[in-house]
Write a protein that holds these residues in place. Structure first.
Motif, PDB file in Angstrom:
ATOM      1  N   LEU A 160      -9.407  -3.580   6.765  1.00  0.00           N
ATOM      2  CA  LEU A 160      -8.078  -4.060   6.385  1.00  0.00           C
ATOM      3  C   LEU A 160      -7.220  -3.041   5.645  1.00  0.00           C
ATOM      4  CD1 LEU A 160      -8.745  -7.788   5.395  1.00  0.00           C
ATOM      5  CD2 LEU A 160      -7.957  -6.851   7.557  1.00  0.00           C
ATOM      6  N   LYS A 161      -7.831  -2.099   4.964  1.00  0.00           N
ATOM      7  CA  LYS A 161      -7.024  -1.096   4.256  1.00  0.00           C
ATOM      8  C   LYS A 161      -7.659   0.277   4.409  1.00  0.00           C
ATOM      9  CE  LYS A 161      -4.924  -2.188   0.050  1.00  0.00           C
ATOM     10  NZ  LYS A 161      -4.952  -2.159  -1.437  1.00  0.00           N
ATOM     11  N   ASP A 162      -6.867   1.222   4.896  1.00  0.00           N
ATOM     12  CA  ASP A 162      -7.398   2.550   5.189  1.00  0.00           C
ATOM     13  C   ASP A 162      -6.251   3.545   5.150  1.00  0.00           C
ATOM     14  OD1 ASP A 162      -8.845   4.740   6.270  1.00  0.00           O
ATOM     15  OD2 ASP A 162      -8.212   4.180   8.291  1.00  0.00           O
ATOM     16  N   VAL A 163      -6.392   4.598   4.364  1.00  0.00           N
ATOM     17  CA  VAL A 163      -5.365   5.641   4.365  1.00  0.00           C
ATOM     18  C   VAL A 163      -5.972   7.013   4.670  1.00  0.00           C
ATOM     19  CG1 VAL A 163      -3.825   4.430   2.782  1.00  0.00           C
ATOM     20  CG2 VAL A 163      -5.524   6.006   1.846  1.00  0.00           C
TER      21      VAL A 163
ATOM     22  N   SER B 164      -0.862   1.698  -2.525  1.00  0.00           N
ATOM     23  CA  SER B 164      -0.772   0.265  -2.768  1.00  0.00           C
ATOM     24  C   SER B 164      -1.803  -0.084  -3.821  1.00  0.00           C
ATOM     25  CB  SER B 164      -1.020  -0.530  -1.491  1.00  0.00           C
ATOM     26  OG  SER B 164      -2.300  -0.216  -0.992  1.00  0.00           O
ATOM     27  N   GLY B 165      -1.766  -1.304  -4.271  1.00  0.00           N
ATOM     28  CA  GLY B 165      -2.735  -1.745  -5.257  1.00  0.00           C
ATOM     29  C   GLY B 165      -3.141  -3.168  -4.964  1.00  0.00           C
ATOM     30  N   ASP B 353     -12.323   4.709  -4.008  1.00  0.00           N
ATOM     31  CA  ASP B 353     -11.349   3.746  -3.474  1.00  0.00           C
ATOM     32  C   ASP B 353     -11.747   3.394  -2.042  1.00  0.00           C
ATOM     33  OD1 ASP B 353     -10.757   6.339  -2.542  1.00  0.00           O
ATOM     34  OD2 ASP B 353      -8.738   5.714  -1.972  1.00  0.00           O
ATOM     35  N   ASN B 355     -13.327   1.247   1.252  1.00  0.00           N
ATOM     36  CA  ASN B 355     -13.004  -0.060   1.833  1.00  0.00           C
ATOM     37  C   ASN B 355     -14.034  -0.418   2.890  1.00  0.00           C
ATOM     38  OD1 ASN B 355     -11.562  -1.784   4.051  1.00  0.00           O
ATOM     39  ND2 ASN B 355     -10.373  -2.070   2.184  1.00  0.00           N
ATOM     40  N   ASP B 387      -8.715  -7.545   0.502  1.00  0.00           N
ATOM     41  CA  ASP B 387      -8.762  -6.569   1.597  1.00  0.00           C
ATOM     42  C   ASP B 387     -10.039  -5.742   1.617  1.00  0.00           C
ATOM     43  OD1 ASP B 387      -8.375  -4.566  -0.350  1.00  0.00           O
ATOM     44  OD2 ASP B 387      -6.213  -4.684  -0.165  1.00  0.00           O
ATOM     45  N   THR B 389     -11.333  -3.655  -0.744  1.00  0.00           N
ATOM     46  CA  THR B 389     -11.293  -2.334  -1.388  1.00  0.00           C
ATOM     47  C   THR B 389     -12.094  -2.355  -2.681  1.00  0.00           C
ATOM     48  OG1 THR B 389      -9.115  -1.886  -0.477  1.00  0.00           O
ATOM     49  CG2 THR B 389      -9.771  -0.567  -2.379  1.00  0.00           C
ATOM     50  N   GLY B 423     -16.263   0.867   7.489  1.00  0.00           N
ATOM     51  CA  GLY B 423     -15.146   0.953   6.555  1.00  0.00           C
ATOM     52  C   GLY B 423     -14.541   2.336   6.466  1.00  0.00           C
ATOM     53  N   SER B 424     -13.882   2.597   5.336  1.00  0.00           N
ATOM     54  CA  SER B 424     -13.114   3.829   5.182  1.00  0.00           C
ATOM     55  C   SER B 424     -13.497   4.538   3.885  1.00  0.00           C
ATOM     56  CB  SER B 424     -11.622   3.486   5.153  1.00  0.00           C
ATOM     57  OG  SER B 424     -10.860   4.612   4.767  1.00  0.00           O
ATOM     58  N   ILE B 425     -13.405   5.867   3.919  1.00  0.00           N
ATOM     59  CA  ILE B 425     -13.688   6.641   2.702  1.00  0.00           C
ATOM     60  C   ILE B 425     -12.557   6.524   1.698  1.00  0.00           C
ATOM     61  CG2 ILE B 425     -15.209   8.295   3.845  1.00  0.00           C
ATOM     62  CD1 ILE B 425     -12.830  10.291   3.838  1.00  0.00           C
ATOM     63  N   SER B 426     -11.372   6.114   2.164  1.00  0.00           N
ATOM     64  CA  SER B 426     -10.251   5.986   1.234  1.00  0.00           C
ATOM     65  C   SER B 426      -9.308   4.876   1.668  1.00  0.00           C
ATOM     66  CB  SER B 426      -9.470   7.298   1.126  1.00  0.00           C
ATOM     67  OG  SER B 426      -8.368   7.113   0.267  1.00  0.00           O
ATOM     68  N   ALA B 427      -9.081   3.928   0.763  1.00  0.00           N
ATOM     69  CA  ALA B 427      -8.159   2.832   1.051  1.00  0.00           C
ATOM     70  C   ALA B 427      -6.838   3.017   0.337  1.00  0.00           C
ATOM     71  CB  ALA B 427      -8.779   1.511   0.610  1.00  0.00           C
ATOM     72  N   GLU B 428      -6.806   3.870  -0.687  1.00  0.00           N
ATOM     73  CA  GLU B 428      -5.591   3.940  -1.497  1.00  0.00           C
ATOM     74  C   GLU B 428      -5.199   5.342  -1.948  1.00  0.00           C
ATOM     75  OE1 GLU B 428      -6.086   1.102  -4.675  1.00  0.00           O
ATOM     76  OE2 GLU B 428      -5.870  -0.596  -3.325  1.00  0.00           O
ATOM     77  N   TYR B 429      -6.158   6.182  -2.328  1.00  0.00           N
ATOM     78  CA  TYR B 429      -5.787   7.462  -2.928  1.00  0.00           C
ATOM     79  C   TYR B 429      -5.416   8.526  -1.895  1.00  0.00           C
ATOM     80  CZ  TYR B 429      -8.370   5.487  -6.955  1.00  0.00           C
ATOM     81  OH  TYR B 429      -8.842   4.694  -7.960  1.00  0.00           O
ATOM     82  N   GLY B 430      -5.991   8.419  -0.715  1.00  0.00           N
ATOM     83  CA  GLY B 430      -5.784   9.449   0.294  1.00  0.00           C
ATOM     84  C   GLY B 430      -6.990  10.361   0.382  1.00  0.00           C
ATOM     85  N   VAL B 431      -6.879  11.350   1.251  1.00  0.00           N
ATOM     86  CA  VAL B 431      -8.004  12.259   1.504  1.00  0.00           C
ATOM     87  C   VAL B 431      -7.888  13.514   0.649  1.00  0.00           C
ATOM     88  CG1 VAL B 431      -9.093  13.718   3.262  1.00  0.00           C
ATOM     89  CG2 VAL B 431      -8.346  11.412   3.847  1.00  0.00           C
TER      90      VAL B 431
END
Lengths: 402, 482
Positions: A160-163, B164-165, B353, B355, B387, B389, B423-431
């Motif tokens: 749901l959230k990934d940047v 986002s938060g 951060d 997800n 979400d 995170t 999932g993802s290594i980063s949901a908010e801060y970036g890479v």
């Protein structure tokens, strides 16, 4: 100025609808080696091409099946050719749905075919609920794409959230097959609300725009705002009026009740308001979503103007208010639809559009006589056109995709 | 991972570079170019602890025209450029590599237009996130995306990282609020998109730029959609005997049709840590805490809170009674909002951060604990339950290289575990810099190649914020995909 980039059935040289991505890649590789032009399509509900040369079509319609769906995850992953109806039925059985209410284009386009989940992503298909939820592209979490280099590329991550990384899903959504064949998609899903309520108010179109803006400013969560012209209202059996605004509220009962009260406070005290809920309301919004209140027949032209985000001039519809055609304005789907009989020349309509909706791109979705063509207004040159071409070339350097 | 910096080859001296700072000094207003070694130290680092960079100089333009001038001159001289917002990046995204010219936005803080009827505001990139709401709240509007650094972080940085938060659940991320954008490309050309352009783009270039971490273009101005201030706001806080009960409650809430403004989780370590630093009545005997907030019209929110209270589990699964309070007079958010401050009392720390899909949330919580304990690292986790995170804080106290190395290895292991769960290594801060070499674990080489080609279509050669985000393929500091 209109240019005709018509695609007739006779210009299709060959077509292929593989059921495996590997077969699609092989076919595309062969086409590229022959310098053939390839047009990508989904369930064949629409025709579109920028090429005048003969083209080969590659369809994702046989790439079918839901790959991952766990209601707790609040997302669904499916192969691109999965019929939209299959996805929606599966979600509904678990009390969920896609947030953005994609429209079914078959009525307006006068086509058979089957709307697919991949085409929803490729065309960024968004319905009235986009007013609150945003466009389809905001909910596309990931996609797999077979690009013009014949590489299978994953864009985004099905969470749901990934940047992390460059967000290529934003390019894929609405790219209309310019970047590659979409083979898989992952969309966010939401719970189906407990209650829905429709308010129908006889009023001119500009009132819908005003009420919608005022509702947003006051925190009233409208999940649909559509205006339908008087002629179409009459044909649909609603009686004679200048046209009607349809507003929708959805959510738990207590929420809908609170928002209804605030919405009624916004309306003039003498407003002619009718209310309905439940299946009656749902049936109305299905027709508004698909434009099927508009009496499009074989001989008609169907035009669509794509509207931008909120914030554009809020008085774009005045010229349309003054013409005697069947039309509707969908704020969430961000489009104005117009059905013009054979007697109306397209030049008249485009002049009308240029005056009323200067920032919008009108397109003839369906030409008179039932032939299916894609006409698009030429656009003035922009600073970002070379950049768009460079981005497209990064996916498809040999311009295999038509 | 900061050793990666040391492994990078020194930038090749280019004669043209020598004169570019002088030419910029002549072309820009007085004080716009910073080149003294002492003043440059501020710009060598960011909010992360990823080491220091080597800025050629710092330029502080006041508007888009001046940014165009700087970018043009830098491109002509072959000097790489690093856009910098408030420097709050937690992943080394604002550390200048390759002797980059740093272009800061600290003189670009103007509100250019505010439409109080439609809830739209056009601002320069350097304005602070919270300053946007401060400007608009008298008219009944606020800007919803709420990264934890919102008091100081800049809107340009928010757009660059799609920040986002907790409030993203109800109101969306930065990308959902973006309505117009002006940016300057590597060659100095101007890019107007969305409401800033009379003609729509065929591709969603604006959406692509959002979250591109300064690698595609320098964002100078944006138009943002605002949200109306809520009429009322209520908070429900419940302490649980187990994370399982807390997660099950959150799932019932999310399925109820009521979308909270935010719904947050704190594990026992986070409860105890924050209660020690910012006491607000958390029960330190609890294994988990769920805080949620509903906003809207008065009668709607009261009804909603009542209904959500009915979704709480059997009292046997709770520690004490759930508290329901008007948010305005509630202290229950103070601890949650003090988590970064509380973590910093333990010395230096790494903040994750990550997800995971919501269905894997509870399993991931458990896995984080297992990994940290196996690494011998203390940990505390707060999470956005809407979400999936997780923000796990891994302190390592003083700047001890061995302790830091252990924590960083632990952090990477958690990130890889999230990827393994889909999932993802980063949901908010970036890479940025610190997660760059892990991106290959989340994406295959062909995926990264396509990302690299798109980046190069905007800024050939990767000369905007060089050395970040996308790992070098076969490069000297690249790490092979796991």
């Amino acid at each position: 100025m209109i240019y005709y980039d018509a695609l007739t059935e006779s210009s299709v040289v060959s077509s292929f609808a593989p059921d495996r991505e590997e077969d699609a890649a092989e076919w595309l590789r062969s086409a590229r080696s022959r310098r053939a032009r390839v047009r990508l399509c989904g369930g064949d509900t629409r025709r579109r091409s920028r090429a005048e040369d003969p083209v080969h079509t590659l369809s994702s319609r046989n790439l079918c099946g839901v790959l991952r769906y766990e209601p707790r995850d609040r997302l669904i992953v499916a192969r691109a050719g999965t019929p939209l109806a299959v996805v929606e039925q599966l979600l509904a059985r678990n009390g969920q749905r896609l947030p953005f209410e994609p429209a079914d284009p078959r009525h307006l386009l006068g086509r058979p075919g089957t709307p697919t989940i991949g085409a929803v992503a490729a065309a960024n298909v968004t319905g009235p609920r986009g007013l609150e939820a945003g466009e389809a592209r905001a909910h596309l979490l990931a996609a797999r794409l077979l690009n013009g280099r014949i590489e299978s590329v994953r864009c985004g991550t099905a969470t749901l959230k990934d940047v992390a990384g460059v967000d290529l899903t934003r390019l894929v959504a609405g790219s209309l097959g310019r970047l590659g064949l979409i083979t898989e998609v992952a969309f966010r899903v939401v719970s189906i609300p407990e209650h829905e309520l429709t308010l129908r108010i006889a009023a001119p179109a500009r009132d819908l725009l005003r009420w919608s803006a005022q509702a947003r400013a006051r925190g009233i969560r409208l999940t649909g705002g559509v205006w339908l012209c008087g002629a179409s209202m009459l044909e649909a059996g609603y009686g004679r009026c200048c046209g009607s605004a349809f507003l929708r509220l959805e959510g738990p009962h207590a929420m809908v009740t609170a928002h209804r009260r605030r919405m009624l406070d916004l309306l003039p005290t003498d407003a002619d308001v009718e209310e309905c809920s439940g299946p009656t309301s749902a049936a109305i919004w299905t027709r508004l979503r698909d434009g099927s209140f508009l009496p499009a027949v074989e001989a008609d032209d169907v035009w669509e103007w794509r509207l931008g985000a909120e914030g554009e001039a809020l008085d774009p519809v005045r010229p349309f208010d003054e013409i005697g055609l069947n039309w509707q304005l969908d704020l969430g789907g961000r489009r104005l639809l117009c059905v013009a009989g054979a007697g109306v020349r397209s030049e008249q309509l485009t002049q009308l559009a240029s005056a009323g909706l200067p920032q919008c791109r009108p397109a003839l979705l369906r030409g008179s006589g039932g032939s299916v063509r894609a006409h698009r207004m030429s656009r003035p040159g922009t600073s970002f056109q070379p950049l768009e071409r460079a981005v497209m070339a990064s996916f498809d350097p040999d311009h295999v995709l038509a | 991972m900061f050793l990666a910096l040391l492994r990078r080859p020194a930038p090749t001296p280019v004669p043209a570079r020598c004169g570019v700072v002088e030419r910029l000094t002549e072309a820009l207003p007085q004080g716009a170019v910073i080149r003294s070694a002492h003043s440059l130290t501020t710009y060598e680092r960011d909010g992360s602890l990823e080491g220091t960079g080597d800025p050629l100089a710092v330029v502080l333009p006041e508007n888009t025209d001046q940014v165009q001038t700087v970018m043009r001159m830098a491109a002509q001289a072959g000097v790489p450029v690093m856009p910098r917002g408030a420097g709050t990046s937690r992943c080394g995204g604002a550390i200048p590599l390759d002797a980059s010219l740093v272009i800061g936005t600290s003189r670009m803080k103007q509100v250019l237009a505010f439409d109080s009827e439609r809830g739209l505001i056009r601002v320069q990139a350097g304005i602070a996130n919270l300053a946007v709401s401060a400007h608009t709240q008298a008219s009944g509007w606020c800007y919803s995306p709420d990264p934890s650094s919102r008091r100081t972080c800049s809107i340009g940085g928010n757009v660059g990282s799609n920040a986002s938060g907790a409030c993203a659940l109800r109101h969306g991320r930065t990308s959902d609020k973006l309505r117009g954008l002006t940016a300057v490309r590597r060659d100095g050309s101007r890019l107007d998109l969305g409401l800033h352009s009379a003609v729509p783009a065929q591709l969603d270039l604006m959406g692509l730029l959002c979250g591109s971490e300064g690698q595609l273009a320098f964002i100078t101005e944006v138009t943002l959609a605002l949200d109306p201030l809520p009429e009322c706001s209520w908070t429900l806080a419940a302490h649980f005997r187990s994370p399982t009960a807390a997660v099950a409650f959150a799932e019932r809430v999310l399925h109820s049709g009521w979308t909270p403004h935010r719904i947050e989780f704190m594990d026992l370590h986070a409860i105890r840590l924050t209660e020690r630093v910012a006491p607000c009545g958390y029960d330190v005997a609890a294994q988990a805490l769920v805080l949620l907030e509903l906003q809207g019209f008065d009668e709607e929110v009261r009804a909603g809170i009542d209904l959500l209270r009915q979704l709480l589990p059997d009292p046997a699964d709770l520690v004490g009674q759930a508290r329901v309070e008007a948010s305005q007079s509630s202290s229950m958010w103070q601890g949650r909002e003090a988590i970064y401050r509380a973590a910093s009392t333990l010395g230096a720390f790494e903040a994750l951060d990550v997800n995971v899909p919501l269905g894997r949330f509870e399993a991931m919580l458990q896995r984080v604990g297992e990994i940290a304990e196996a690494c011998g690292v203390a940990h505390a986790t707060v999470a956005h339950m809407g979400d999936g995170t997780l923000h796990t804080f891994l302190p390592y106290g003083a700047m001890d290289a061995a302790a830091r190395s252990r924590v960083m290895a632990c952090a990477d292991e958690v990130r890889l575990a999230c990827v393994a769960e889909g999932g993802s290594i980063s949901a908010e801060y970036g890479v940025g810099l610190s997660r760059r070499d892990l991106l290959g674990a989340q994406y295959a080489a062909t995926d990264l190649d396509q990302q690299r080609r798109v980046r190069d279509a905007f800024a050939p050669g990767g000369e905007l914020n060089p050395g970040k985000v996308i790992p070098q393929r076969n490069g000297e500091w690249g790490r092979p995909p796991q």
